[in-house]
Each structure stands twice: as structure tokens, then as C-alpha cells.
Design a protein around this motif. Structure first.
Motif, PDB file in Angstrom:
ATOM      1  N   ARG A 204      -1.952   2.701  -6.175  1.00 41.96           N
ATOM      2  CA  ARG A 204      -2.221   2.949  -7.589  1.00 41.96           C
ATOM      3  C   ARG A 204      -1.975   4.416  -7.937  1.00 41.96           C
ATOM      4  O   ARG A 204      -2.666   5.000  -8.763  1.00 41.96           O
ATOM      5  N   LEU A 205      -0.985   4.984  -7.321  1.00 44.32           N
ATOM      6  CA  LEU A 205      -0.682   6.398  -7.523  1.00 44.32           C
ATOM      7  C   LEU A 205      -0.006   6.608  -8.870  1.00 44.32           C
ATOM      8  O   LEU A 205       0.926   5.871  -9.238  1.00 44.32           O
ATOM      9  N   GLU A 206      -0.464   7.630  -9.587  1.00 47.33           N
ATOM     10  CA  GLU A 206       0.164   8.000 -10.846  1.00 47.33           C
ATOM     11  C   GLU A 206       0.984   9.276 -10.727  1.00 47.33           C
ATOM     12  O   GLU A 206       1.825   9.540 -11.580  1.00 47.33           O
TER      13      GLU A 206
ATOM     14  N   ASN B 127       7.481   2.540  -3.776  1.00 48.55           N
ATOM     15  CA  ASN B 127       7.594   1.310  -4.562  1.00 48.55           C
ATOM     16  C   ASN B 127       6.247   0.865  -5.123  1.00 48.55           C
ATOM     17  O   ASN B 127       5.184   1.083  -4.521  1.00 48.55           O
ATOM     18  N   ASP B 128       6.305   0.234  -6.296  1.00 50.55           N
ATOM     19  CA  ASP B 128       5.143  -0.433  -6.896  1.00 50.55           C
ATOM     20  C   ASP B 128       3.962   0.527  -7.071  1.00 50.55           C
ATOM     21  O   ASP B 128       2.846   0.270  -6.591  1.00 50.55           O
ATOM     22  N   ASN B 129       4.226   1.619  -7.739  1.00 52.50           N
ATOM     23  CA  ASN B 129       3.177   2.558  -8.128  1.00 52.50           C
ATOM     24  C   ASN B 129       3.399   2.932  -9.598  1.00 52.50           C
ATOM     25  O   ASN B 129       4.553   3.035 -10.045  1.00 52.50           O
TER      26      ASN B 129
ATOM     27  N   PHE C  30       5.192  10.894 -13.717  1.00 49.38           N
ATOM     28  CA  PHE C  30       5.618  11.761 -12.618  1.00 49.38           C
ATOM     29  C   PHE C  30       7.094  12.109 -12.805  1.00 49.38           C
ATOM     30  O   PHE C  30       7.945  11.222 -12.875  1.00 49.38           O
ATOM     31  N   GLN C  31       7.410  13.401 -12.858  1.00 52.20           N
ATOM     32  CA  GLN C  31       8.770  13.853 -13.166  1.00 52.20           C
ATOM     33  C   GLN C  31       9.640  14.051 -11.933  1.00 52.20           C
ATOM     34  O   GLN C  31      10.824  14.368 -12.069  1.00 52.20           O
TER      35      GLN C  31
ATOM     36  N   HIS D 209      13.073   5.102  -2.020  1.00 56.00           N
ATOM     37  CA  HIS D 209      12.808   3.815  -2.642  1.00 56.00           C
ATOM     38  C   HIS D 209      11.754   4.010  -3.729  1.00 56.00           C
ATOM     39  O   HIS D 209      10.619   4.398  -3.433  1.00 56.00           O
ATOM     40  N   MET D 210      12.129   3.737  -4.963  1.00 58.82           N
ATOM     41  CA  MET D 210      11.218   3.854  -6.101  1.00 58.82           C
ATOM     42  C   MET D 210      11.307   2.595  -6.962  1.00 58.82           C
ATOM     43  O   MET D 210      11.415   2.645  -8.187  1.00 58.82           O
ATOM     44  N   ARG D 211      11.210   1.481  -6.346  1.00 64.15           N
ATOM     45  CA  ARG D 211      11.229   0.207  -7.042  1.00 64.15           C
ATOM     46  C   ARG D 211       9.937   0.041  -7.857  1.00 64.15           C
ATOM     47  O   ARG D 211       8.834   0.294  -7.358  1.00 64.15           O
TER      48      ARG D 211
END
Length: 1242
Positions: free
Chosen positions: A162-164, A182-184, A189-190, A204-206
Motif C-alpha cells: 500500500r505504498l504511496e 507493481n500494484d502500489n 510519486f514522481q 516493473h511498475m505495473r
């Protein structure tokens, strides 16, 4: 528990899938003080066992998929721990001790799939961490101090949390190579820290709420980045930063809102996988065709049409997967079918009307999906030259060219046109050579003469093999040298590296000797020594010696010599040297640093069988169904183990009881019975007795073994739980190194026979029983260690009293052991009497077996020319020679149980229900050795004459005669003949299968009548008899055979005799005999049938009339034949008739040809016959032929028709199928005297 002393030497063990819940964790693990790696996956652990605190050398610990909630315990004491994997547990942040992260050697930590809400306290102290996996938890933030200390991280996985945002200190991870987020919910976040991670290779930033706005504008600093995953985001175009990644290999942009792709994508020259599925693309740029390394392209669920796919896509030579489902494609570019490496093509759910014809030419294509295209019309597959029949026909190539080559025939080549224009280049070359010198003229003349001679021989050979005709091969030319396979005795690495290798003979087979035992020889053993060295030229050379102990048995010495020669043949060495104990050569002694040491006794057993009384342990098994197989659960040998819902097998050794519960399934009963029969056949050598009695009728011995002595019948109760399931067994591979042991588990699940390698030793823990399996090529030290380890594993966990440890040698496995492996069956030889379905039901993987087979087939008989007819002059010469040697012939006929002399006027007349015996005396003329000895050739010595005389007895049996005649002759008349005749040969022959020599003695007067000799006709009235005269391939094979008295039997090409008895005559023999001469019959046959009629049918009470076709009287001739009927007017088929037999009796499929003098009885009931009559080719199926024979014979008949089409193009043939008993006249007319099929004796 007694410690064997072996546990401290165990370096690693895999206890996956054991049940260590509660207090079941084995206490013996504390003795494995040398343990370096340990796997406790799926062991139902709820706490860290205290026994782990004794494993001070432990480096790798895996606790995956357990029930751990906290890691407090002995883990903090493991100072050498480097890797800890506790994924898929229930660990909370509060359950992880901070002291755990103070372990200086800890480099890998996997806490994924747990219940962490924050980063564990003290994690920043683990400064040596290289791999950190915190994925699939509920972590909401990362403390800034974490990445200040963990600067050596190479792998970081924070996905599914649950990282923002990430802390700014992330830029300190300069060595990070893999970052998975992934999945956060990282929408705010820039990624400003991203350009600082210059070592990054995978990002990986799905599903992280990425847009074009919150991605860096440039990633030029990330020159190593090769794997990017931005799927399931909100990208409207490809981020410009990606166009600067020159080393990109994998890019996933699926599930976005991308409308177009820039032509700048040609910078991705190393790209191998591109996923653009589920976007809004209408076209792909032409620059895509420049990505020469692209292997996978996914563009599913877009808006692509025919114009949207670049026409130059065929340039992607490495493309293996192209998926464009759910688009608007009406057609696809033909260039896509030029991607030669394409393996998967998915075009489903489009608007396709057709696809290019070239789609059938994609040789590597494995999957073609075209469903969801309602208007699609697939173009027909182009007809290509057949290259075999595939697995369905056992990998036999039935193409005509291949079969001609296998048969040794010359394939037909188109004739070259000699009148073609001369080659101008060849003419210039001839002019450049100039005029030859005088000596060149002489050599040219010699070469010209040699060339002419060679051409003459070549033309002769072509003449012999014209039209692909073959000469029959000699028997020795057909022999094949069997391929030698030494893989059973020696490994492929044998003799490939310099050094010394030694084998000892054990049970006829060489077994490797460990290096520590080199130079130590037992007096009762034999050894093979191989010295491998490298010569100056860099080639390997080998010295092979075999050493025979002074007390070695004969089988060991012989096998040592034999396998030394096998080793020499395998390596191509020069020779082998023999040495005996105490008489070794200096070359052998030089191989060892010290003189050999002789040890008393023998280390290996002899290969000869020793007769011992085997010891059997009484076992009781409960049988469970397991798909196509069964599972045997060992239970206590007591009466309370019985359950009426199951089948039980009670094995006492030489007696096997089958107890079928009243509620047991019939399928389980059948499988259990077959299983018990297999135990008896393969383990007890058919010496065991199988007893199967229904409940209530069990023998007393059955209850005595189970310990029940009650007077009343025992009533079993249902006690097995309804949800009972047996746990899968664990297989350990025993590995031995320099001073350590390891027990890893193979990853293959479920277990199969292929897992067991012949060079290894395995321990199978079946929860109750433990088995130790020794491979044939396994080391002796490993075997000894495995036996002790098996005992340790057996004692580690609590087992019932009836549990056992069983040792098994490769090739001698018990049937119970085989049930733990999926589809284990003995090697199934090719059985041509069984169908593929029946073999597959045994559990054998027939498909994989068939793909590896190269089934042998011999079809050469189909390509041999038809046997030409023998000339009349040649037949007469042969007959004269055989009759000249015949001095006397005594005929006998069987009447009742005795053989009586046959009347002279009946010689040559045979009845189909009788048996005849002909005693023949042959006298061969004696040629004088020298003309000077002519005075001694006057009066012959009777003793000398008897030496040149031979006696031959011919036993002739009619096709309807019983075999009792042969038995009567064998036990009666034959014995008398052997007492009277010095040299006697017995030849048994059947009707219409006589030899030419036997036929020659009757001078073409060979008559076969239907019925039995001297039998009274039914109803007291003589029937009308019709006889047909025919010669099959030779004048010697001339027979007059009785056929059905019907006008349809006539043929204008043959001659017939019609015997019409007269009604009301006083004499039984009163009749009219008609000799019918066909208009197209041969003049010789016409003359012969008149002579036969005069000699055999004429008498004072007979009216003999010779008729030519067309001059028949209506009153008697046609009435006797049942009236006029159409009949054949041509017998041209006799010039083409051929009969082939298709059989597997040699162990492989072969086609052989019967001689031209074939008959109805040549149709073998258990085979398939091919009959050619010049117009039709018939496939005749016997009643007992197998499906395999039908398949192969069908393909063979097709090959034959193709061959005859090239040989006789003016006579095309059609293939027909006929069954036994349902033959048409087109088939039966090829057989002389066709009647009812012979019935087998009852």
C-alpha cells in the motif's frame, strides 16, 4: 534411536512435504551439525523448532508455505545464515526479532506473502543484504533510514503493498539491478530518484497509476535498463523517456490508452518482447520491421485492420509469437507468413475472410488460432509430396521413392535430351586447352578406352535394373550388423579426460571403483583399468588393462576380458592387455604411485545364481483406486484392518490372498487381481498361489494369518475415514561429495520413472515404508551411505510397527514400489498383435515412444518383377530329368485306418477328402571318374548302386482331409519304410501346393476330384461333374480340378470336362463326357484335355464327345450346367496375377510374394494378402489379422499401385477391400478350383 554416525556429514537435506506439525519435528536433526542448507517447505510448522539452534553451520534455510506467525527462537543463533526464505506464512511485523537482522552473513531475505504492516524493526541493520523481498504484504510506508544502510542491495521487491511514495534515500541504491513496485498506489510519486539508479536492469511498475506526467522525461542515464513493465496504467502514448533506452529487451505497455506508436521505436534494436495489448492502436509503424531481434509481439484487443499491420513485417525473421486477437482484421499481410520462425499465430475474434495460402508453409508453426471469424474461408492445404505416414503408421515412410531406395531399386529418372544445344562456356574451355601434346594423346586414348569400358558396364547394369526391377538378394546380403550400444556399461564421459579409471566386475557388469580405492585389488575379483592421456598432437590415447585375481571365479574373468574389448571398441583404442595377480607388467605397475595392495576375499558377488530360500515378509495392503492405476496402503496384518468398502491384498510370499469387500468397486477388484498376478509373474516366478474367495468363504489359513480364531464368521466394520487421502511420497537423491552428503528432492511432480537416473541412488519415503533404490552405475560408497541414511530417515519420524525399509536394485523393482511412480510400466516391445488403444490402456506413453522409433519395414517384394512363365521346352526338359532319375513309384491310399495300394488306373486321380502316400526310389547316374577306368563300368555292384539310390516318401493331403491321416502315416507306414529303406526323406504336401518335381511324375495328368474315394453319392444318384484345366506359371503346374457345375464357371480361355451321368442306366458309370474347348484356349491344352478324357474318363459305358465353344448341344450340356449363363471370355488376368502376404512374424512388417502357382489355401487366416489381377488390387483381410497389419498393409497396397502406375501406365489399378468369406468373382477367378474355405480342425 541409535545414531549411525552419518548425520554429522550431511551437508544438505530437503524435507519438503513432510508433516512436522505439533511435536513431530525429528529430534535427529540436531545431530546434523554439518548441515549447510535445509528446506522445510510445506511441513506445517507453526513455530521455529529448537533443534535448529544446533545447526551452527547452516547457511540457507527455507521455511516456505508453513503456518509461522513469528520467527522468535533459534534463528538468531545461526551466525552463518546467509539466506532466509519465509514466504507464504502468517508472519507479522511484531513476530520478527530485531536480532535477526544483526546476522553479519545474511544476504538474502524473503518475507513476501505474509502479514507485515510495516517494515520490520531493525531491518536497516542488515547491512549485508543483497536481495530483499517484501512483496504481497500490507506495508504503507518505507522508513527513510532503511535505504541509508542497505546500499548494497541488488534486488528489491515491494510489489502488492500500500505504498504511496518512496523515500528520497532510494537514490542511494546505486547497485540496485532489479526494482519491482507493481500494484502500489504510487500516483503522487514522481520517480525523481529513478535516474540515479544507474545499475538498474529491471523496472516493473505495473498498476502504479503511471501517466505521462509522473514519469521522468529522460532515462538516458539508465543505460543498462533492459526490462520495463508499465502495464495497467493510464498512459496515452509511449513515454518519450523510453525511446532513449537502446538496450531494451522486454517492454510491456498492455492495458493502457495508447493511441499510436512513434517511428522512433527503431532505436530498440535489441528488443525481443513487445506487449501492446488492450490499447487503442489503429496502426503499427513501419519502423517495427527494423527490430530484427523481436521474438514476441502481442497486439490483442486493439483496433488494427489490414492497413494497420506493416507490409514489411516478413522481415522479422526471429518472430516466434504474433498475437492479434480481438481486432478488426479482414486479411493479414502475406509477409507475415514469411516469418520462418513463427511458432504461435493468434488471429481469433477478428473479421477475417481468408488467410494467405503461405500459412500452410510455416513449418515451425505449433499453434494457429482462428476461431471467432465467422466468414473465414481457409485456403486448402497444398498437396505436397508425401514424406511418410507419421506416428499413426509407426513412422514408416511409405513414399514410393523412399521404399524404392530401401529396396535397392534405381529410381526412374527422366531421359536427357542428347540433341540439346552445346554449352558455349564448355566450348570456350575446350578451345583454351589447345591441341594436346603427343604424350597427352596417348594418355587421352587410354582414358577414352577406360571410359568406354566403364560406360559399357554401366549400361549393362542399367539394363539389368531397367524399370526399377530387382534381383532377389542373397540371404547373407540381407543380413544387418546390429548396432552395438555400450551405454549400459560405460558412461559417455569415459575416456574423455586424462586420468585413471577403474571398474570391478559385479554381476557380469563393470561397476566404477572410487578413486580412494585405486591400487587395492581383492584376490577374488577382476578389474578393468583405463589410462587416458594426451599426446603431443593434442589427441587422446588410451591404455586398457584387465586384471584377474588369483581366486576370481570364471564368470568374472570372462566378463573382464569381454568388457575390456567393449571398452576398446567404444573408444577406438589399439589393444587390451591381460594381467594376472602377481604377474603384472611394468606398464600396469607404472600406473600407480605405489605397488598394488592385494586384499583377501572378494568385494563383489559372482554373477551366477545361488539357490537360496527367499525370505518373505507377510504384508497386508489396502487397495485404493488412483486413476488408471491403484495405490497400495500398507496396514497392520490383523483382522481389524479389513473394511468392506475396499479390496485387500494379503501377501505371504508363496500365497497371495485377495479379499474383496462387499462394497468394493468392480474396477478396483479387477485391477487388484491383475496386480496380484503381476506380483506372481515378475517377483515369484509364477510359483505363488493366488486365492480369491468371496466374503464369507475365505479359507481358514487366511483368518489364521490375520490372527482371528473366533467360531463365528468375522464381520468387518467401516473404519477408514471417508475423506482419507494418502500423502504423496517424497523422493530424495543421495549425493556424495568430498566428506559430505546431500539429500535434495527432484522437482518433478508427480513422480515418474524418468526421474530415477541410473548413476544415482534414491530414497523414497512413502510415509510408512522407506525404499532405497540403487542405480546400476551408482558408486559403492553412495550405496553404503544411502542405506544408513534410509535407516536414519526411517527412525526420524514415528511410523507404525508394520513399516519396512526395502532395498531395490535397478531393474528388480517390486510392483508396490512402481505404484508410487506415474505410468511406470516395463518397456513395451512392439507387439503387432495389439492395437494402439490396448497398449495405451496399460499406462504406456505410446505417443512419445512412437516418435522416437524408426520402425523397420521390408516392402522390397512389391518392386520385384513378376516371375516370368516357364517355357514349355524348359518344363519338358526338367520333367524328363526328374522322371529319368525316378526308378520306381509305389502309390498308397488311406482307407479307414490302413494304407492300401492304389490301383494303377487311379494313378494321378486325387480326392480332396483323402490322403495318399507315394514311395519313390531315385537312382542318380554314376559318372566315371576317368576314361582309363572304363573296364570297371561293366557290371555294376549292387552295393555301389544302393549308395546312389535315395528314397523319398510324398504324403499328399487333400484340403478337406483330416489330420488323422498324417498321424496314421507317421506312427505306422513311415516306420516300416524307415526299416526297409537306408536313406529315406519324407515330404508332406497339401492339395495344390505340390512341388514341381512331384507334379512332373504324373506327366500333366493331375486330376483333383471333390469328395472321398469310393464314396456312395447322396441319394444314390451320381452328380454332374465339371473339371477345369489350368496351368499356373508353368506347364509342370497343370491340374484338372473339379469346380462347381455351373455355366458361369466357363471361360473361353480354358478347356473343361463335363461328366453328365445318364438317368435310368444299368451301369453306375454310364455317362456322357463332354470335352469343351474354349475358343481362346491354347492348342496344347486342347490336345492335353482330349488325352486326359480318353485315358481317365472313357470306358465302354461312356459316350465321349469333343465340343468347341459355340457348338454345344442344348439337351444335355446346358441342362447339366443349369442352363445358359454369361461367362468370361478372356483370361488375360493370368498374365498379371500376383499374390503378396503381409505379415509381422519376423518381428517387423514385411511383404513377401507367393509363387505364381498359388491357391486358395495360401490365404493365411492371421495375415493380410494383396492380390493383383492387372485391373484391381485387392486387400484381403484374414479373420485373425491385427489392426496394425491392416494399417501397414493398406499403405503398402497404395505404394504398390503407385509403383505399377509408373511401370504399366496403360493398366491403372484400383484398390478394393475384401473380407474372408465375402470374396467377389473378380477375386476368386484368380484361384484355380475356388471353393469353401478350409475349416480349422475341431
Amino acid at each position: 534411536m541409535a545414531n549411525t554416525g552419518l548425520l554429522p556429514f550431511v551437508r544438505g537435506v530437503d524435507f519438503t512435504c513432510n508433516d512436522f506439525s505439533g511435536e513431530k519435528f525429528p529430534d535427529a536433526i540436531r545431530y546434523m551439525t554439518g548441515l549447510q542448507w535445509l528446506r522445510l517447505d510445506k511441513t506445517n510448522l507453526a513455530n521455529i523448532p529448537e533443534e535448529l539452534g544446533k545447526l551452527m553451520k547452516l547457511e540457507n534455510l527455507s521455511l516456505k508455505k508453513n503456518n509461522l506467525e513469528k520467527l522468535f527462537g533459534e534463528l538468531t543463533e545461526l551466525k552463518c545464515l546467509r539466506s532466509l526464505n519465509v514466504r507464504h506464512n502468517k508472519v507479522k511485523s511484531s513476530g520478527i526479532p530485531a536480532e535477526l537482522f544483526r546476522l553479519e552473513e545474511l544476504t538474502t531475505l524473503d518475507l513476501s506473502h505474509n502479514r507485515l504492516k510495516e517494515v520490520p524493526e531493525g531491518l536497516e541493520k542488515a547491512k549485508s543484504l543483497l536481495v530483499l523481498n517484501l512483496s504481497h504484504n500490507v506495508i504503507e510506508s518505507i522508513p527513510p533510514t532503511l535505504f541509508v544502510q542497505l546500499t548494497d542491495l541488488l534486488f528489491l521487491d515491494l510489489s502488492s503493498n500500500r505504498l504511496e511514495t518512496l523515500p528520497p534515500q532510494t537514490r542511494r541504491l546505486a547497485n540496485l539491478q532489479t526494482l519491482i513496485l507493481n500494484d502500489n498506489p504510487l500516483g503522487l510519486f514522481q520517480l525523481r530518484q529513478l535516474p540515479s539508479l544507474q545499475s538498474l536492469e529491471t523496472l516493473h511498475m505495473r498498476n502504479t497509476q503511471r501517466t505521462v506526467a509522473n514519469l521522468p522525461t529522460s532515462l538516458e542515464m539508465l543505460s543498462n535498463l533492459c526490462d520495463v513493465d508499465l502495464a495497467r496504467n493510464a498512459l496515452t502514448k509511449v513515454p518519450d523517456a523510453l525511446y532513449s533506452l537502446q538496450n531494451l529487451k522486454r517492454l510491456n505497455l498492455s492495458d493502457n490508452e495508447i493511441i499510436e506508436i512513434s517511428s522512433a521505436m527503431d532505436i530498440w534494436q535489441k528488443l525481443e518482447s513487445l506487449n501492446l495489448s488492450r490499447n487503442k492502436l489503429t496502426a503499427l509503424p513501419a519502423a517495427l520491421c527494423k527490430l530484427q531481434n523481436l521474438r514476441r509481439l502481442h497486439v490483442d484487443d486493439n483496433q488494427l485492420d489490414f492497413e494497420g499491420i506493416p507490409s514489411g513485417i516478413g522481415k522479422l525473421g526471429n518472430l516466434e509469437v504474433f498475437s492479434a486477437a480481438n481486432n478488426l482484421l479482414e486479411m493479414i499481410p502475406e509477409g507475415l507468413c514469411r516469418c520462418g520462425s513463427l511458432k504461435k499465430l493468434n488471429l481469433s475474434c477478428n473479421k477475417l475472410i481468408t488467410v494467405p495460402d503461405a500459412v500452410h508453409l510455416l513449418s515451425d508453426l505449433e499453434s494457429l488460432q482462428l476461431h471467432g471469424n465467422p466468414d473465414l474461408v481457409i485456403p486448402p492445404k497444398p498437396v505436397e509430396r508425401p514424406r511418410g505416414a507419421g506416428v499413426e503408421f509407426y513412422n514408416i515412410d511409405f513414399s514410393l521413392q523412399t521404399q524404392l531406395q530401401l529396396a535397392g531399386a534405381a529410381t526412374v529418372e527422366p531421359a536427357t535430351n542428347n540433341s540439346s544445344k552445346s554449352d558455349p562456356i564448355a566450348r570456350k574451355l575446350r578451345l583454351r586447352r589447345g591441341r594436346p601434346e603427343p604424350e597427352q594423346k596417348d594418355s587421352a586414348l587410354i582414358l577414352r578406352g577406360m571410359q568406354e569400358q566403364a560406360n559399357t558396364q554401366h549400361n549393362d547394369q542399367k539394363l539389368d535394373q531397367r524399370n526399377s526391377e530387382l534381383k532377389p538378394k542373397r540371404w547373407d546380403e540381407s543380413l544387418e550388423k546390429p548396432p552395438l550400444d555400450y551405454s549400459e556399461f560405460f558412461d559417455e564421459d569415459t575416456g574423455q579426460t586424462p586420468g585413471l579409471q577403474i571398474w570391478e566386475i559385479e554381476n557380469f557388469i563393470p561397476a566404477p571403483v572410487d578413486e580412494v580405492a585405486h591400487g587395492k585389488f581383492f584376490e577374488g575379483d577382476c578389474y578393468i583399468i583405463l589410462k587416458t592421456s594426451i599426446e603431443e598432437q593434442g589427441q587422446l590415447s588410451w591404455d586398457i588393462h584387465f586384471w584377474i585375481g588369483s581366486k576370481a571365479t570364471l564368470d568374472k574373468g570372462a566378463c573382464a576380458a569381454m568388457h575390456a574389448v567393449n571398452l576398446r571398441n567404444l573408444l577406438g583404442a589399439k589393444r587390451t592387455q591381460r594381467h594376472e595377480q602377481g604377474d603384472e607388467s611394468p606398464e600396469l605397475l607404472a600406473l600407480f604411485p605405489t605397488p598394488p595392495v592385494y586384499l583377501q576375499g572378494s568385494h563383489t558377488p559372482s554373477g551366477f545364481f545361488t539357490v537360496d530360500d527367499p525370505h518373505y515378509v507377510t504384508r497386508l495392503y489396502r487397495v485404493h483406486g488412483a486413476g488408471n492405476s491403484i495405490h497400495l496402503e500398507p496396514v497392520p496384518v490383523e483382522v481389524d484392518s479389513l473394511d468392506p468398502r475396499y479390496v485387500f491384498i494379503l501377501d505371504t510370499g508363496l500365497t497371495i490372498y485377495l479379499w474383496n469387500g462387499k462394497k468394493a468397486k468392480n474396477t478396483v477388484k479387477s485391477k487388484a487381481r491383475l496386480f496380484a498376478e503381476k506380483i506372481n509373474k515378475e517377483e515369484r516366478k509364477n510359483k505363488a498361489e493366488l486365492i480369491t474367495e468371496p466374503p464369507g468363504k475365505e479359507p481358514k489359513s487366511f483368518w489364521d494369518i490375520l490372527g482371528y480364531a473366533g467360531d463365528n464368521p468375522y464381520v468387518p466394520k467401516e473404519h477408514v475415514p471417508e475423506d482419507f487421502t494418502w500423502a504423496p511420497p517424497r523422493l530424495y537423491r543421495v549425493e556424495l561429495g568430498m566428506g559430505y552428503l546431500e539429500l535434495p528432492q527432484p522437482e518433478a511432480t508427480p513422480l515418474s520413472r524418468e526421474v530415477l537416473a541410473t548413476r544415482n541412488v534414491y530414497i523414497l519415503d512413502a510415509h510408512i515404508d522407506v525404499f532405497v533404490w540403487f542405480g546400476k552405475k551408482s558408486s559403492r560408497l553412495v550405496r553404503a551411505a544411502a542405506v544408513k541414511l534410509a535407516q536414519e530417515l526411517f527412525n526420524m519420524v514415528t511410523r507404525p510397527p508394520h513399516a519396512l525399509v526395502t532395498r531395490l536394485q535397478e531393474g528388480t523393482e517390486t510392483q508396490v514400489f512402481k505404484t508410487y511412480f506415474l505410468g511406470w510400466e516395463e518397456v513395451i516391445a512392439v507387439d503387432f498383435t495389439r492395437t494402439a488403444e490396448s497398449v495405451a490402456r496399460t499406462g504406456a506413453d505410446l505417443a512419445s515412444w512412437a516418435k522416437q522409433q524408426e520402425t523397420k519395414a521390408d516392402l522390397s517384394a512389391l518392386f520385384t518383377p513378376r516371375q516370368p512363365a516357364m517355357q514349355i521346352s524348359e518344363a519338358k526338359t526338367l520333367a524328363d530329368e526328374w522322371n529319368e532319375d525316378l526308378e520306381a513309384m509305389e502309390p498308397f491310399v488311406l482307407e479307414g485306418r490302413h494304407f492300401l495300394k492304389l490301383p494303377e488306373h487311379e494313378l494321378g486321380i486325387f480326392y480332396s477328402c483323402d490322403c495318399y502316400v507315394f514311395l519313390c526310389r531315385y537312382v542318380l547316374p554314376v559318372e566315371p571318374e576317368d576314361e582309363s577306368e572304363g573296364s570297371h563300368t561293366g557290371a555294376g555292384d549292387p552295393d555301389e548302386e544302393s549308395e546312389t539310390a535315395t528314397w523319398v516318401v510324398y504324403f499328399w493331403q487333400g484340403r478337406k482331409a483330416p489330420n488323422m491321416g498324417w498321424l496314421t502315416f507317421t506312427f505306422g507306414l513311415e516306420r516300416k519304410f524307415k526299416q526297409l529303406c537306408k536313406r529315406l526323406d519324407v515330404v508332406r504336401t497339401h492339395q495344390q501346393q505340390e512341388s514341381l518335381k512331384f507334379m512332373a511324375h504324373f506327366h500333366r495328368r493331375f486330376i483333383i476330384k471333390d469328395g472321398k474315394r469310393n464314396a456312395k453319392p447322396e441319394g444314390g444318384r451320381q452328380p454332374v461333374e465339371l473339371y477345369e484345366l489350368r496351368s499356373n506359371g508353368s506347364a509342370l503346374c497343370t491340374r484338372l480340378v473339379q469346380v462347381k457345375a455351373d455355366a458361369s464357371q466357363l471361360n473361353s480361355a480354358f478347356c473343361y470336362i463335363l461328366n453328365v451321368p445318364l438317368e435310368g442306366a444299368n451301369q453306375e458309370s454310364s455317362a456322357i463326357v463332354y470335352v469343351w474347348i474354349g475358343s481362346k484356349s491354347d492348342a496344347d491344352c486342347a490336345r492335353l484335355i482330349e488325352q486326359i478324357a480318353e485315358e481317365k474318363f472313357n470306358n465302354p459305358w461312356v459316350s465321349l464327345q469333343v465340343l468347341t465353344e459355340g457348338s454345344e448341344p442344348d439337351n444335355f450340356f446346358w441342362v447339366a450346367l443349369g442352363g445358359r449363363k454369361p461367362y468370361d471370355t478372356d483370361a488375360d488376368y493370368l498374365n498379371y496375377t500376383r499374390l503378396f502376404r503381409c505379415s509381422n512374424e519376423k518381428g517387423y512388417f514385411t511383404v513377401s510374394e507367393k509363387c505364381t502357382d498359388f491357391c486358395q489355401d495360401d490365404l493365411a487366416d492371421d495375415d493380410i494378402m494383396i492380390l493383383d489381377n492387372g485391373e484391381q488390387v485387392f486387400l484381403w483381410l484374414g479373420a485373425k489379422c491385427s489392426e496394425v497389419e491392416i494399417k501397414l498393409a493398406y499403405k503398402s497396397a497404395q505404394v504398390y499401385i503407385q509403383h505399377m502406375k509408373t511401370m504399366q501406365p496403360n493398366r491403372p489399378r484400383k484398390l478394393f477391400l475384401t473380407l474372408k468369406g465375402k470374396e467377389s468373382k473378380r477375386f476368386t477367378k484368380c484361384f484355380h478350383g475356388w471353393g469353401e474355405h478350409k475349416r480349422p480342425p475341431e
